[in-house]
Design an enzyme around this catalytic site. Structure first.
Site, short mmCIF file in Angstrom:
data_model
loop_
_atom_site.label_atom_id
_atom_site.label_comp_id
_atom_site.label_asym_id
_atom_site.label_seq_id
_atom_site.Cartn_x
_atom_site.Cartn_y
_atom_site.Cartn_z
N CYS A 47 -19.78 48.42 50.27
CA CYS A 47 -20.76 49.02 49.37
C CYS A 47 -20.57 48.50 47.94
O CYS A 47 -19.46 48.56 47.40
CB CYS A 47 -20.62 50.54 49.38
SG CYS A 47 -21.74 51.38 48.24
N CYS A 50 -19.08 55.06 42.15
CA CYS A 50 -19.40 56.26 42.93
C CYS A 50 -18.14 56.89 43.49
O CYS A 50 -17.26 56.20 44.01
CB CYS A 50 -20.36 55.87 44.07
SG CYS A 50 -20.64 57.19 45.27
N CYS A 96 -17.14 57.87 48.44
CA CYS A 96 -16.32 57.26 49.50
C CYS A 96 -14.94 56.92 48.97
O CYS A 96 -14.80 56.31 47.91
CB CYS A 96 -16.99 56.00 50.04
SG CYS A 96 -18.51 56.31 50.97
N CYS A 105 -27.67 54.23 49.62
CA CYS A 105 -26.36 54.75 50.04
C CYS A 105 -26.10 54.28 51.46
O CYS A 105 -26.84 54.62 52.39
CB CYS A 105 -26.35 56.28 49.96
SG CYS A 105 -24.81 57.00 50.57
N GLN A 114 -23.59 70.95 60.10
CA GLN A 114 -22.70 69.79 60.07
C GLN A 114 -23.49 68.54 59.67
O GLN A 114 -24.61 68.32 60.12
CB GLN A 114 -22.05 69.59 61.43
CG GLN A 114 -21.03 70.65 61.78
CD GLN A 114 -19.76 70.54 60.97
OE1 GLN A 114 -19.45 69.50 60.39
NE2 GLN A 114 -19.01 71.63 60.92
N TYR A 174 -17.47 83.58 60.32
CA TYR A 174 -18.09 82.58 59.43
C TYR A 174 -19.09 81.79 60.28
O TYR A 174 -19.09 80.56 60.31
CB TYR A 174 -17.05 81.65 58.82
CG TYR A 174 -15.79 82.34 58.32
CD1 TYR A 174 -15.74 82.88 57.04
CD2 TYR A 174 -14.67 82.47 59.14
CE1 TYR A 174 -14.59 83.51 56.58
CE2 TYR A 174 -13.53 83.11 58.70
CZ TYR A 174 -13.49 83.63 57.42
OH TYR A 174 -12.35 84.28 56.97
N GLU A 183 -21.26 86.70 59.25
CA GLU A 183 -21.60 85.65 58.29
C GLU A 183 -21.99 86.31 56.96
O GLU A 183 -22.68 87.32 56.94
CB GLU A 183 -22.76 84.80 58.82
CG GLU A 183 -23.44 83.89 57.82
CD GLU A 183 -22.51 82.90 57.19
OE1 GLU A 183 -22.65 82.66 55.98
OE2 GLU A 183 -21.63 82.35 57.90
N ASP A 209 -14.63 79.35 61.75
CA ASP A 209 -14.93 78.10 61.05
C ASP A 209 -15.05 78.44 59.57
O ASP A 209 -16.14 78.47 59.01
CB ASP A 209 -16.23 77.50 61.59
CG ASP A 209 -16.53 76.13 61.00
OD1 ASP A 209 -15.71 75.62 60.22
OD2 ASP A 209 -17.60 75.58 61.31
N CYS A 217 -12.15 72.02 58.12
CA CYS A 217 -12.51 70.80 57.42
C CYS A 217 -11.45 70.42 56.40
O CYS A 217 -11.62 69.42 55.70
CB CYS A 217 -13.87 70.96 56.74
SG CYS A 217 -13.91 72.28 55.50
#
Length: 448
Positions: free
Chosen positions: A90, A98, A101, A186, A280, A309, A333, A377, A404
């Site tokens: 990139c 940026c 990444c 992108c 996701q 969640y 939730e 989650d 995550c």
């Protein structure tokens, strides 16, 4: 005094800023967050981006002063390169550019290996577990279709939030900055996002423009956040698209035209996701995670389960389809719109119920004292000690923890251990290629 300066505003003595100073360093191990650790000859700790373990680089300080515990830096010159280094595909990736990444300069296999090293380090440091003790073989699996040769970039990101500069040009934020790197494409954006042509249009008076390309449907959506007092522009994109706007007063998301939601597809079900709600980002992520959670939990007929969640009901729906007519699932939730979507999405499953509120507040009110299965989650910060204590007391046969953030996962695993649970298996998935992010699914069971 060499390490101090005087503030012209306050007249107070302040530590000397080291921003811009350069050091030649040997790079050590990878650290959580997309950088590697190095030390200067004076022993200062550097967190260095755009480098790889084992390299010798010139590191330029980007943040920190003479009294900082550690300094942040970019590798601006590679003196001795790692065998895992490749030219960043990139043109917008690199020092000062940026910040999206972290690993454009690393081979795909090396990226996954580095993520595995981070997971292993967090498990050991925060939970006291080796990979073997966590039932993990140490590998981070690529998502289906993402195993590409070095130099090729998977276009996976189905939701991209662009920043807009004062001239109405779109780009992406620089690392740890509000500055905008103007881009015309992108590389990790999914085809459905790129086809909208957001980068080819000016967006005057906007602060951000978010583009969404649903998986499993042709739904496309743009969410506009105006600057204070800004007026919405005429939206002229290359594809049919619904448009929402964010209210500057209350942050609410309102429909301008088209649907107020997109339709996502996973586990042979369609899920409505409204008002910029969570789904996701990788097109294969939802199916990958459902499969890992179901393989770990092994739901049985007549099981009772909690989905905490629960978002728009992804895991509650998967469990609800597998436990028969006498089983039951309760989802909890905190997002009001997500609860509305979850109830809509699961309206055909009579034994699934969704409650609105924070998990730690709603769960005690339900009167539930035991259940067979739990899936959680939580947000990036994790569930926390108090919530984990509540869950461990329910005596579930198995618990699936979707994470995550490996640090939050490791902390919560240690809390579950205090409550009598051990990790049966752990699986890791590279659902965020080119970045430092990684998704884990840990299956826990009673230790005895």
């Amino acid at each position: 005094m060499q390490n101090e300066s005087t503030s012209p505003q306050t007249g107070e003595t302040q530590p000397e800023s080291l921003v811009g100073r350069e050091y030649e360093v040997e790079v050590g191990p990878v650290a959580h967050g997309g950088h590697c650790i190095a030390r200067t000859d004076e022993g200062r700790v550097l967190f260095v981006r755009h480098t790889l373990p084992g390299e010798k680089v010139v590191a330029r300080i980007t943040d920190g002063s003479a009294d900082s515990r550690f300094l942040r830096a970019d590798a601006v010159e590679i003196i001795e390169a790692s065998k895992d280094r490749v030219p960043a595909p990139c043109p917008f990736a690199g020092p000062g550019k940026c910040g999206g990444c972290d690993w454009q300069h690393a081979k795909p296999g090396a990226q996954r290996r580095l993520k595995g090293e981070v997971i292993a380090e967090q498990l050991q440091r925060l939970a006291g577990l080796t990979p073997e003790e966590a039932g993990w073989d140490g590998t981070v699996m690529p998502a289906e279709g993402d195993k590409l040769p070095a130099g090729e970039v998977p276009a996976w990101r189905t939701r991209v939030q662009y920043a807009v500069d004062a001239d109405g040009r779109v780009g992406l934020r620089k690392h740890r900055s509000h500055d905008v790197e103007i881009i015309d494409h992108c590389m990790i954006a999914a085809p459905g996002v790129s086809e909208l042509g957001v980068e080819q249009q000016d967006w005057p008076q906007m602060a951000t423009v978010e583009a969404i390309a649903a998986t499993g449907s042709h739904d496309r959506q743009v969410i506009l956040t105006p600057r204070p007092g800004g007026r919405l522009p005429l939206v002229e994109l290359d594809k049919p698209v619904s448009v929402l706007r964010v209210d500057e007063r209350d942050g609410g998301v309102h429909r301008v035209h088209g649907r107020a939601f997109v339709r996502e597809r996973a586990d042979d079900r369609t899920y409505r996701v409204g008002s910029g709600g969570f789904w996701q980002v990788h097109p294969k992520a939802a199916d990958t995670l459902v499969r890992a959670v179901m393989q770990g939990l092994l739901p049985r007929k007549n099981d009772t389960a909690l989905d905490l969640y629960c978002g728009v009901g992804l895991f509650a729906g998967a469990i609800g389809q597998r436990i028969g007519e006498k089983g039951a699932v309760l989802g909890i939730e905190s997002g009001k719109r997500a609860v509305e979507d979850a109830r809509h999405n699961l309206r055909d499953l009579d034994r699934v119920r969704i409650e609105h509120g924070k998990v730690e507040q709603v769960l005690p009110r339900t009167g539930i004292t035991e259940c067979d299965l739990i899936v959680l989650d939580p947000p990036r910060a994790g569930a926390g000690k108090s919530t984990v204590k509540q869950l461990a007391a329910l005596g579930a046969r198995r618990i699936a923890y979707v994470a995550c953030d490996p640090a939050a996962l490791a902390r919560d695993i240690s809390y579950f251990a205090e409550g009598g649970y051990r990790v049966r298996t752990l699986r890791a998935f590279d659902l965020f290629p080119m970045t430092h992010h990684v998704e884990c699914v840990a299956i826990l069971e009673p230790a005895k």
